[in-house]
Design a protein around this motif. Structure first.
Motif, PDB file in Angstrom:
ATOM      1  N   ARG A  99       0.826  -1.209   0.000  1.00 21.36           N
ATOM      2  CA  ARG A  99       0.000   0.000   0.000  1.00 21.36           C
ATOM      3  C   ARG A  99       0.861   1.261   0.000  1.00 21.36           C
ATOM      4  O   ARG A  99       0.513   2.273  -0.601  1.00 21.36           O
ATOM      5  CB  ARG A  99      -0.893  -0.036   1.241  1.00 21.36           C
ATOM      6  N   ALA A 100       2.035   1.158   0.675  1.00 18.78           N
ATOM      7  CA  ALA A 100       2.893   2.343   0.810  1.00 18.78           C
ATOM      8  C   ALA A 100       3.543   2.746  -0.507  1.00 18.78           C
ATOM      9  O   ALA A 100       3.877   3.905  -0.708  1.00 18.78           O
ATOM     10  CB  ALA A 100       3.962   2.074   1.859  1.00 18.78           C
ATOM     11  N   THR A 101       3.735   1.792  -1.403  1.00 16.51           N
ATOM     12  CA  THR A 101       4.451   2.117  -2.643  1.00 16.51           C
ATOM     13  C   THR A 101       3.519   2.266  -3.842  1.00 16.51           C
ATOM     14  O   THR A 101       3.927   2.772  -4.882  1.00 16.51           O
ATOM     15  CB  THR A 101       5.497   1.020  -2.964  1.00 16.51           C
ATOM     16  N   ALA A 102       2.278   1.813  -3.697  1.00 19.93           N
ATOM     17  CA  ALA A 102       1.342   1.895  -4.833  1.00 19.93           C
ATOM     18  C   ALA A 102       0.748   3.299  -4.926  1.00 19.93           C
ATOM     19  O   ALA A 102       0.676   4.021  -3.939  1.00 19.93           O
ATOM     20  CB  ALA A 102       0.229   0.872  -4.651  1.00 19.93           C
ATOM     21  N   MET A 103       0.334   3.646  -6.160  1.00 16.79           N
ATOM     22  CA  MET A 103      -0.331   4.936  -6.347  1.00 16.79           C
ATOM     23  C   MET A 103      -1.785   4.842  -5.918  1.00 16.79           C
ATOM     24  O   MET A 103      -2.325   5.732  -5.308  1.00 16.79           O
ATOM     25  CB  MET A 103      -0.288   5.311  -7.829  1.00 16.79           C
ATOM     26  N   ASN A 104      -2.432   3.748  -6.289  1.00 17.55           N
ATOM     27  CA  ASN A 104      -3.866   3.600  -6.047  1.00 17.55           C
ATOM     28  C   ASN A 104      -4.210   2.210  -5.535  1.00 17.55           C
ATOM     29  O   ASN A 104      -3.532   1.237  -5.860  1.00 17.55           O
ATOM     30  CB  ASN A 104      -4.638   3.801  -7.363  1.00 17.55           C
ATOM     31  N   LEU A 105      -5.297   2.150  -4.811  1.00 18.90           N
ATOM     32  CA  LEU A 105      -5.920   0.875  -4.480  1.00 18.90           C
ATOM     33  C   LEU A 105      -6.626   0.377  -5.752  1.00 18.90           C
ATOM     34  O   LEU A 105      -7.306   1.153  -6.424  1.00 18.90           O
ATOM     35  CB  LEU A 105      -6.963   1.104  -3.381  1.00 18.90           C
ATOM     36  N   VAL A 106      -6.424  -0.890  -6.082  1.00 12.98           N
ATOM     37  CA  VAL A 106      -7.116  -1.471  -7.243  1.00 12.98           C
ATOM     38  C   VAL A 106      -8.073  -2.515  -6.690  1.00 12.98           C
ATOM     39  O   VAL A 106      -7.651  -3.598  -6.278  1.00 12.98           O
ATOM     40  CB  VAL A 106      -6.106  -2.094  -8.227  1.00 12.98           C
ATOM     41  N   PHE A 107      -9.352  -2.166  -6.640  1.00 12.25           N
ATOM     42  CA  PHE A 107     -10.300  -3.040  -5.943  1.00 12.25           C
ATOM     43  C   PHE A 107     -11.009  -3.996  -6.904  1.00 12.25           C
ATOM     44  O   PHE A 107     -10.890  -5.207  -6.759  1.00 12.25           O
ATOM     45  CB  PHE A 107     -11.307  -2.182  -5.170  1.00 12.25           C
ATOM     46  N   SER A 108     -11.711  -3.458  -7.878  1.00 10.42           N
ATOM     47  CA  SER A 108     -12.463  -4.355  -8.774  1.00 10.42           C
ATOM     48  C   SER A 108     -12.976  -3.591  -9.981  1.00 10.42           C
ATOM     49  O   SER A 108     -12.913  -2.367 -10.031  1.00 10.42           O
ATOM     50  CB  SER A 108     -13.665  -4.961  -8.041  1.00 10.42           C
ATOM     51  N   ASP A 109     -13.507  -4.346 -10.924  1.00 15.43           N
ATOM     52  CA  ASP A 109     -14.192  -3.757 -12.064  1.00 15.43           C
ATOM     53  C   ASP A 109     -15.286  -4.749 -12.466  1.00 15.43           C
ATOM     54  O   ASP A 109     -15.278  -5.911 -12.041  1.00 15.43           O
ATOM     55  CB  ASP A 109     -13.201  -3.534 -13.224  1.00 15.43           C
ATOM     56  N   GLY A 110     -16.195  -4.286 -13.296  1.00 16.21           N
ATOM     57  CA  GLY A 110     -17.257  -5.181 -13.763  1.00 16.21           C
ATOM     58  C   GLY A 110     -18.523  -5.027 -12.945  1.00 16.21           C
ATOM     59  O   GLY A 110     -18.693  -4.070 -12.205  1.00 16.21           O
ATOM     60  N   ASN A 111     -19.379  -6.026 -13.106  1.00 14.76           N
ATOM     61  CA  ASN A 111     -20.721  -5.968 -12.526  1.00 14.76           C
ATOM     62  C   ASN A 111     -20.782  -6.804 -11.242  1.00 14.76           C
ATOM     63  O   ASN A 111     -20.677  -8.036 -11.308  1.00 14.76           O
ATOM     64  CB  ASN A 111     -21.708  -6.506 -13.575  1.00 14.76           C
ATOM     65  N   PRO A 112     -20.980  -6.171 -10.087  1.00 14.55           N
ATOM     66  CA  PRO A 112     -21.006  -6.930  -8.820  1.00 14.55           C
ATOM     67  C   PRO A 112     -22.142  -7.960  -8.777  1.00 14.55           C
ATOM     68  O   PRO A 112     -22.085  -8.886  -7.963  1.00 14.55           O
ATOM     69  CB  PRO A 112     -21.225  -5.852  -7.754  1.00 14.55           C
ATOM     70  N   ALA A 113     -23.146  -7.803  -9.660  1.00 13.91           N
ATOM     71  CA  ALA A 113     -24.251  -8.774  -9.667  1.00 13.91           C
ATOM     72  C   ALA A 113     -24.024  -9.872 -10.715  1.00 13.91           C
ATOM     73  O   ALA A 113     -24.888 -10.715 -10.937  1.00 13.91           O
ATOM     74  CB  ALA A 113     -25.565  -8.049  -9.966  1.00 13.91           C
ATOM     75  N   ALA A 114     -22.854  -9.856 -11.352  1.00 14.22           N
ATOM     76  CA  ALA A 114     -22.571 -10.836 -12.418  1.00 14.22           C
ATOM     77  C   ALA A 114     -22.441 -12.246 -11.837  1.00 14.22           C
ATOM     78  O   ALA A 114     -22.019 -12.416 -10.695  1.00 14.22           O
ATOM     79  CB  ALA A 114     -21.299 -10.449 -13.155  1.00 14.22           C
ATOM     80  N   PRO A 115     -22.775 -13.255 -12.648  1.00 18.13           N
ATOM     81  CA  PRO A 115     -22.672 -14.635 -12.137  1.00 18.13           C
ATOM     82  C   PRO A 115     -21.236 -15.172 -12.118  1.00 18.13           C
ATOM     83  O   PRO A 115     -20.965 -16.185 -11.500  1.00 18.13           O
ATOM     84  CB  PRO A 115     -23.518 -15.429 -13.138  1.00 18.13           C
ATOM     85  N   ILE A 116     -20.343 -14.487 -12.849  1.00 23.92           N
ATOM     86  CA  ILE A 116     -18.971 -15.003 -12.974  1.00 23.92           C
ATOM     87  C   ILE A 116     -17.986 -14.004 -12.369  1.00 23.92           C
ATOM     88  O   ILE A 116     -17.998 -12.816 -12.717  1.00 23.92           O
ATOM     89  CB  ILE A 116     -18.633 -15.263 -14.454  1.00 23.92           C
ATOM     90  N   MET A 117     -17.155 -14.498 -11.456  1.00 28.64           N
ATOM     91  CA  MET A 117     -16.128 -13.642 -10.839  1.00 28.64           C
ATOM     92  C   MET A 117     -14.757 -14.161 -11.244  1.00 28.64           C
ATOM     93  O   MET A 117     -14.483 -15.358 -11.136  1.00 28.64           O
ATOM     94  CB  MET A 117     -16.271 -13.666  -9.318  1.00 28.64           C
ATOM     95  N   LEU A 118     -13.900 -13.260 -11.740  1.00 29.81           N
ATOM     96  CA  LEU A 118     -12.534 -13.629 -12.112  1.00 29.81           C
ATOM     97  C   LEU A 118     -11.569 -13.020 -11.092  1.00 29.81           C
ATOM     98  O   LEU A 118     -11.754 -11.866 -10.692  1.00 29.81           O
ATOM     99  CB  LEU A 118     -12.189 -13.107 -13.506  1.00 29.81           C
ATOM    100  N   ILE A 119     -10.560 -13.791 -10.746  1.00 29.10           N
ATOM    101  CA  ILE A 119      -9.559 -13.273  -9.808  1.00 29.10           C
ATOM    102  C   ILE A 119      -8.163 -13.473 -10.396  1.00 29.10           C
ATOM    103  O   ILE A 119      -7.759 -14.594 -10.713  1.00 29.10           O
ATOM    104  CB  ILE A 119      -9.674 -13.957  -8.433  1.00 29.10           C
ATOM    105  N   GLY A 120      -7.447 -12.359 -10.543  1.00 30.07           N
ATOM    106  CA  GLY A 120      -6.082 -12.401 -11.058  1.00 30.07           C
ATOM    107  C   GLY A 120      -5.075 -12.306  -9.931  1.00 30.07           C
ATOM    108  O   GLY A 120      -5.375 -12.610  -8.766  1.00 30.07           O
ATOM    109  N   GLU A 121      -3.878 -11.866 -10.293  1.00 34.95           N
ATOM    110  CA  GLU A 121      -2.788 -11.867  -9.320  1.00 34.95           C
ATOM    111  C   GLU A 121      -2.648 -10.520  -8.613  1.00 34.95           C
ATOM    112  O   GLU A 121      -2.949 -10.399  -7.429  1.00 34.95           O
ATOM    113  CB  GLU A 121      -1.496 -12.244 -10.049  1.00 34.95           C
ATOM    114  N   ALA A 122      -2.183  -9.528  -9.357  1.00 31.00           N
ATOM    115  CA  ALA A 122      -1.895  -8.228  -8.740  1.00 31.00           C
ATOM    116  C   ALA A 122      -1.935  -7.156  -9.817  1.00 31.00           C
ATOM    117  O   ALA A 122      -1.643  -7.427 -10.979  1.00 31.00           O
ATOM    118  CB  ALA A 122      -0.514  -8.254  -8.097  1.00 31.00           C
ATOM    119  N   PRO A 123      -2.277  -5.937  -9.443  1.00 27.45           N
ATOM    120  CA  PRO A 123      -2.294  -4.861 -10.442  1.00 27.45           C
ATOM    121  C   PRO A 123      -0.902  -4.615 -11.014  1.00 27.45           C
ATOM    122  O   PRO A 123       0.102  -4.801 -10.331  1.00 27.45           O
ATOM    123  CB  PRO A 123      -2.743  -3.634  -9.634  1.00 27.45           C
ATOM    124  N   GLY A 124      -0.881  -4.194 -12.284  1.00 31.17           N
ATOM    125  CA  GLY A 124       0.369  -3.762 -12.903  1.00 31.17           C
ATOM    126  C   GLY A 124       0.406  -2.244 -12.951  1.00 31.17           C
ATOM    127  O   GLY A 124      -0.385  -1.555 -12.293  1.00 31.17           O
TER     128      GLY A 124
END
Ligand code: URA
Length: 274
Positions: A99-124
Protein backbone atom coordinates in the motif's frame (compact mmCIF):
# COMPACT_ATOMS: atom_id res chain seq x y z
CA UNK A 1 24.87 7.68 -6.60
CA UNK A 2 24.39 6.03 -9.99
CA UNK A 3 25.00 2.59 -8.53
CA UNK A 4 22.44 3.30 -5.79
CA UNK A 5 19.94 4.44 -8.39
CA UNK A 6 20.51 1.33 -10.49
CA UNK A 7 20.05 -0.79 -7.39
CA UNK A 8 16.73 0.89 -6.61
CA UNK A 9 15.40 0.35 -10.14
CA UNK A 10 16.54 -3.27 -10.00
CA UNK A 11 14.67 -3.66 -6.70
CA UNK A 12 11.50 -2.34 -8.31
CA UNK A 13 11.55 1.24 -6.97
CA UNK A 14 10.96 2.69 -10.43
CA UNK A 15 8.48 5.45 -9.66
CA UNK A 16 8.40 8.50 -7.42
CA UNK A 17 5.42 8.12 -5.10
CA UNK A 18 5.98 10.99 -2.65
CA UNK A 19 7.90 14.16 -1.98
CA UNK A 20 10.17 12.59 0.61
CA UNK A 21 11.98 9.27 0.89
CA UNK A 22 10.44 7.15 3.64
CA UNK A 23 13.15 4.54 3.97
CA UNK A 24 15.37 6.05 6.64
CA UNK A 25 18.27 3.67 6.12
CA UNK A 26 18.06 2.92 2.42
CA UNK A 27 21.75 3.56 1.83
CA UNK A 28 22.75 1.04 4.49
CA UNK A 29 20.30 -1.48 3.06
CA UNK A 30 21.61 -0.91 -0.45
CA UNK A 31 25.18 -1.41 0.70
CA UNK A 32 24.26 -4.76 2.24
CA UNK A 33 22.65 -6.28 -0.82
CA UNK A 34 24.13 -4.68 -3.91
CA UNK A 35 26.90 -6.13 -6.00
CA UNK A 36 30.30 -4.41 -6.08
CA UNK A 37 30.14 -1.13 -8.02
CA UNK A 38 32.53 -2.33 -10.74
CA UNK A 39 30.07 -5.11 -11.60
CA UNK A 40 27.16 -2.69 -11.75
CA UNK A 41 29.01 -0.35 -14.04
CA UNK A 42 30.20 -3.13 -16.34
CA UNK A 43 26.81 -4.78 -16.63
CA UNK A 44 23.90 -2.64 -15.45
CA UNK A 45 20.88 -4.76 -14.56
CA UNK A 46 17.92 -4.59 -16.93
CA UNK A 47 15.05 -2.33 -15.95
CA UNK A 48 12.70 -4.38 -13.80
CA UNK A 49 9.52 -2.57 -14.73
CA UNK A 50 7.25 -4.15 -17.34
CA UNK A 51 3.99 -2.55 -18.51
CA UNK A 52 1.99 -5.52 -17.40
CA UNK A 53 2.80 -8.17 -14.80
CA UNK A 54 3.11 -11.77 -15.82
CA UNK A 55 2.44 -14.72 -13.61
CA UNK A 56 4.92 -15.08 -10.79
CA UNK A 57 6.60 -18.07 -12.36
CA UNK A 58 7.86 -16.08 -15.32
CA UNK A 59 8.90 -12.96 -13.45
CA UNK A 60 12.26 -12.26 -11.91
CA UNK A 61 12.37 -12.42 -8.12
CA UNK A 62 13.51 -9.28 -6.28
CA UNK A 63 16.73 -9.14 -4.23
CA UNK A 64 16.38 -11.30 -1.13
CA UNK A 65 16.60 -8.38 1.31
CA UNK A 66 13.63 -6.66 -0.31
CA UNK A 67 11.68 -9.89 -0.32
CA UNK A 68 12.13 -10.46 3.38
CA UNK A 69 11.77 -6.77 4.22
CA UNK A 70 8.21 -6.97 2.94
CA UNK A 71 7.41 -10.04 5.01
CA UNK A 72 6.10 -7.94 7.89
CA UNK A 73 2.33 -8.08 7.70
CA UNK A 74 -0.67 -8.22 9.87
CA UNK A 75 -3.66 -10.49 9.23
CA UNK A 76 -6.78 -8.36 9.00
CA UNK A 77 -10.01 -9.01 10.89
CA UNK A 78 -12.57 -8.45 8.17
CA UNK A 79 -15.96 -7.20 9.34
CA UNK A 80 -17.45 -5.77 6.12
CA UNK A 81 -21.03 -6.79 5.37
CA UNK A 82 -21.33 -4.92 2.07
CA UNK A 83 -19.09 -4.30 -0.92
CA UNK A 84 -18.71 -0.62 -0.06
CA UNK A 85 -17.72 -1.51 3.49
CA UNK A 86 -15.20 -4.01 2.17
CA UNK A 87 -13.66 -1.45 -0.15
CA UNK A 88 -13.37 1.01 2.74
CA UNK A 89 -11.90 -1.65 4.99
CA UNK A 90 -9.27 -2.56 2.39
CA UNK A 91 -8.49 1.13 1.81
CA UNK A 92 -7.91 1.63 5.55
CA UNK A 93 -5.87 -1.56 5.99
CA UNK A 94 -2.21 -0.83 6.61
CA UNK A 95 -0.99 -4.39 7.15
CA UNK A 96 0.15 -4.92 3.56
CA UNK A 97 3.40 -3.06 2.80
CA UNK A 98 2.48 -2.73 -0.89
CA UNK A 99 0.00 0.00 0.00
CA UNK A 100 2.89 2.34 0.81
CA UNK A 101 4.45 2.12 -2.64
CA UNK A 102 1.34 1.89 -4.83
CA UNK A 103 -0.33 4.94 -6.35
CA UNK A 104 -3.87 3.60 -6.05
CA UNK A 105 -5.92 0.87 -4.48
CA UNK A 106 -7.12 -1.47 -7.24
CA UNK A 107 -10.30 -3.04 -5.94
CA UNK A 108 -12.46 -4.35 -8.77
CA UNK A 109 -14.19 -3.76 -12.06
CA UNK A 110 -17.26 -5.18 -13.76
CA UNK A 111 -20.72 -5.97 -12.53
CA UNK A 112 -21.01 -6.93 -8.82
CA UNK A 113 -24.25 -8.77 -9.67
CA UNK A 114 -22.57 -10.84 -12.42
CA UNK A 115 -22.67 -14.64 -12.14
CA UNK A 116 -18.97 -15.00 -12.97
CA UNK A 117 -16.13 -13.64 -10.84
CA UNK A 118 -12.53 -13.63 -12.11
CA UNK A 119 -9.56 -13.27 -9.81
CA UNK A 120 -6.08 -12.40 -11.06
CA UNK A 121 -2.79 -11.87 -9.32
CA UNK A 122 -1.90 -8.23 -8.74
CA UNK A 123 -2.29 -4.86 -10.44
CA UNK A 124 0.37 -3.76 -12.90
CA UNK A 125 1.54 -0.29 -13.83
CA UNK A 126 -1.54 0.77 -15.81
CA UNK A 127 -3.92 -0.72 -13.25
CA UNK A 128 -2.09 1.16 -10.49
CA UNK A 129 -2.41 4.38 -12.48
CA UNK A 130 -6.13 3.98 -13.19
CA UNK A 131 -7.14 2.17 -9.98
CA UNK A 132 -8.87 -0.57 -12.03
CA UNK A 133 -7.90 -4.21 -12.58
CA UNK A 134 -6.93 -5.61 -15.98
CA UNK A 135 -6.82 -2.40 -17.97
CA UNK A 136 -3.23 -2.88 -19.25
CA UNK A 137 -1.91 -5.04 -22.06
CA UNK A 138 -2.87 -8.36 -20.49
CA UNK A 139 -6.31 -7.00 -19.59
CA UNK A 140 -6.86 -6.14 -23.25
CA UNK A 141 -6.01 -9.71 -24.27
CA UNK A 142 -8.32 -11.07 -21.57
CA UNK A 143 -11.13 -8.80 -22.80
CA UNK A 144 -10.58 -9.97 -26.39
CA UNK A 145 -10.63 -13.67 -25.51
CA UNK A 146 -13.57 -13.40 -23.12
CA UNK A 147 -15.37 -11.14 -25.58
CA UNK A 148 -15.08 -13.75 -28.33
CA UNK A 149 -17.07 -16.10 -26.06
CA UNK A 150 -19.69 -13.46 -25.22
CA UNK A 151 -18.29 -12.29 -21.89
CA UNK A 152 -17.55 -8.72 -20.97
CA UNK A 153 -17.52 -6.61 -17.83
CA UNK A 154 -21.31 -6.45 -17.69
CA UNK A 155 -21.66 -10.20 -17.17
CA UNK A 156 -18.44 -10.69 -15.21
CA UNK A 157 -16.83 -9.12 -12.14
CA UNK A 158 -13.05 -8.98 -11.79
CA UNK A 159 -10.53 -8.46 -8.99
CA UNK A 160 -7.12 -9.65 -7.83
CA UNK A 161 -5.48 -11.44 -4.92
CA UNK A 162 -3.44 -8.28 -4.22
CA UNK A 163 -5.09 -4.87 -4.06
CA UNK A 164 -1.89 -2.92 -4.65
CA UNK A 165 0.81 -3.11 -7.30
CA UNK A 166 4.04 -4.77 -6.21
CA UNK A 167 6.88 -2.32 -7.03
CA UNK A 168 8.27 -3.00 -10.49
CA UNK A 169 5.68 -5.79 -10.88
CA UNK A 170 7.82 -8.04 -8.77
CA UNK A 171 6.48 -11.35 -7.50
CA UNK A 172 4.31 -10.78 -4.42
CA UNK A 173 5.70 -12.34 -1.26
CA UNK A 174 3.78 -15.01 0.65
CA UNK A 175 3.32 -12.52 3.47
CA UNK A 176 1.80 -9.90 1.17
CA UNK A 177 -0.55 -12.50 -0.28
CA UNK A 178 -1.50 -13.77 3.19
CA UNK A 179 -2.32 -10.25 4.34
CA UNK A 180 -4.88 -9.79 1.53
CA UNK A 181 -6.49 -13.25 1.44
CA UNK A 182 -9.11 -12.62 4.18
CA UNK A 183 -10.34 -9.64 2.14
CA UNK A 184 -10.41 -11.71 -1.04
CA UNK A 185 -12.44 -14.41 0.67
CA UNK A 186 -14.93 -11.87 1.99
CA UNK A 187 -15.02 -10.34 -1.49
CA UNK A 188 -16.09 -13.70 -2.92
CA UNK A 189 -18.60 -14.21 -0.08
CA UNK A 190 -20.23 -10.83 -0.80
CA UNK A 191 -20.34 -11.25 -4.59
CA UNK A 192 -21.63 -14.84 -4.31
CA UNK A 193 -20.60 -15.73 -7.87
CA UNK A 194 -22.09 -18.81 -9.49
CA UNK A 195 -18.71 -19.51 -11.09
CA UNK A 196 -15.22 -18.48 -10.00
CA UNK A 197 -12.39 -18.22 -12.55
CA UNK A 198 -8.82 -18.09 -11.24
CA UNK A 199 -6.38 -16.39 -13.60
CA UNK A 200 -2.90 -17.84 -13.26
CA UNK A 201 -0.84 -19.73 -10.74
CA UNK A 202 -0.83 -17.24 -7.89
CA UNK A 203 -4.62 -16.96 -7.73
CA UNK A 204 -5.09 -20.71 -8.20
CA UNK A 205 -2.48 -21.80 -5.67
CA UNK A 206 -3.58 -19.25 -3.10
CA UNK A 207 -7.31 -19.92 -3.19
CA UNK A 208 -7.13 -23.66 -3.79
CA UNK A 209 -4.42 -24.10 -1.13
CA UNK A 210 -2.24 -26.17 -3.39
CA UNK A 211 1.35 -26.21 -4.55
CA UNK A 212 0.34 -27.70 -7.90
CA UNK A 213 1.26 -25.49 -10.84
CA UNK A 214 -1.23 -23.82 -13.18
CA UNK A 215 -0.16 -26.06 -16.08
CA UNK A 216 -1.73 -28.99 -14.23
CA UNK A 217 -4.62 -27.11 -12.65
CA UNK A 218 -5.85 -25.24 -15.72
CA UNK A 219 -8.99 -26.41 -17.44
CA UNK A 220 -9.98 -28.72 -14.58
CA UNK A 221 -13.17 -27.79 -12.80
CA UNK A 222 -13.05 -27.89 -9.03
CA UNK A 223 -15.05 -26.49 -6.11
CA UNK A 224 -13.95 -23.44 -4.16
CA UNK A 225 -14.88 -23.76 -0.49
CA UNK A 226 -13.46 -20.73 1.32
CA UNK A 227 -12.08 -20.89 4.85
CA UNK A 228 -14.52 -21.44 7.76
CA UNK A 229 -14.87 -17.77 8.74
CA UNK A 230 -15.00 -16.40 5.17
CA UNK A 231 -18.79 -16.37 5.04
CA UNK A 232 -18.80 -18.52 1.88
CA UNK A 233 -21.71 -20.84 2.54
CA UNK A 234 -21.74 -23.22 -0.41
CA UNK A 235 -18.94 -24.56 -2.62
CA UNK A 236 -18.54 -22.54 -5.83
CA UNK A 237 -17.70 -24.20 -9.17
CA UNK A 238 -14.21 -22.96 -9.95
CA UNK A 239 -12.04 -23.03 -13.07
CA UNK A 240 -8.32 -22.15 -13.03
CA UNK A 241 -7.06 -20.88 -16.39
CA UNK A 242 -3.82 -19.39 -17.65
CA UNK A 243 -3.06 -15.79 -16.79
CA UNK A 244 -3.32 -13.56 -19.89
CA UNK A 245 0.17 -12.16 -19.25
CA UNK A 246 1.48 -15.71 -19.67
CA UNK A 247 -0.36 -15.98 -22.98
CA UNK A 248 1.36 -12.80 -24.17
CA UNK A 249 4.68 -14.55 -23.71
CA UNK A 250 3.60 -18.04 -24.68
CA UNK A 251 1.32 -17.67 -27.68
CA UNK A 252 1.15 -21.46 -28.12
CA UNK A 253 -0.80 -21.70 -24.83
CA UNK A 254 -3.63 -19.57 -26.25
CA UNK A 255 -5.25 -22.65 -27.76
CA UNK A 256 -5.59 -24.28 -24.32
CA UNK A 257 -6.78 -20.99 -22.86
CA UNK A 258 -9.43 -20.71 -25.55
CA UNK A 259 -10.62 -24.26 -24.82
CA UNK A 260 -10.87 -23.31 -21.14
CA UNK A 261 -12.95 -20.26 -21.98
CA UNK A 262 -15.23 -22.44 -24.10
CA UNK A 263 -15.53 -24.81 -21.15
CA UNK A 264 -16.50 -21.81 -19.00
CA UNK A 265 -19.13 -20.81 -21.52
CA UNK A 266 -20.56 -24.33 -21.67
CA UNK A 267 -20.73 -24.58 -17.89
CA UNK A 268 -22.39 -21.17 -17.64
CA UNK A 269 -25.03 -22.26 -20.15
CA UNK A 270 -25.50 -25.74 -18.65
CA UNK A 271 -25.88 -24.28 -15.16
CA UNK A 272 -28.20 -21.61 -16.47
CA UNK A 273 -26.25 -18.81 -14.83
CA UNK A 274 -26.09 -16.33 -17.72
N1 URA B 1 -2.48 -8.76 -14.04
C1 URA B 1 -3.21 -9.11 -12.96
O1 URA B 1 -3.05 -10.18 -12.41
N2 URA B 1 -4.10 -8.25 -12.52
C2 URA B 1 -4.32 -7.06 -13.08
O2 URA B 1 -5.19 -6.33 -12.61
C3 URA B 1 -3.56 -6.75 -14.22
C4 URA B 1 -2.66 -7.60 -14.67
Amino acid sequence: MLADLIWQVEAGADEVVGEEANLSNWKGLAAKVRAPQEDLRADPPPRAAHPDPGPASVRRAPPAAIHSASAAHQAPRVTAQTLDELRDEVARFDGCPLRATAMNLVFSDGNPAAPIMLIGEAPGEEEDRQGKPFVGVSGKLLDQMMGAAGFDRTNTYISNILFWRPPGNRTPTDAEIASCVPFVERHIALIKPKILVLLGGVAAKTLLHTATGITRLRGKWTQYMGSPDSGIETPIPCLPIYHPAYLLRQASAKRQAWNDILSLKKRAIDDNVL
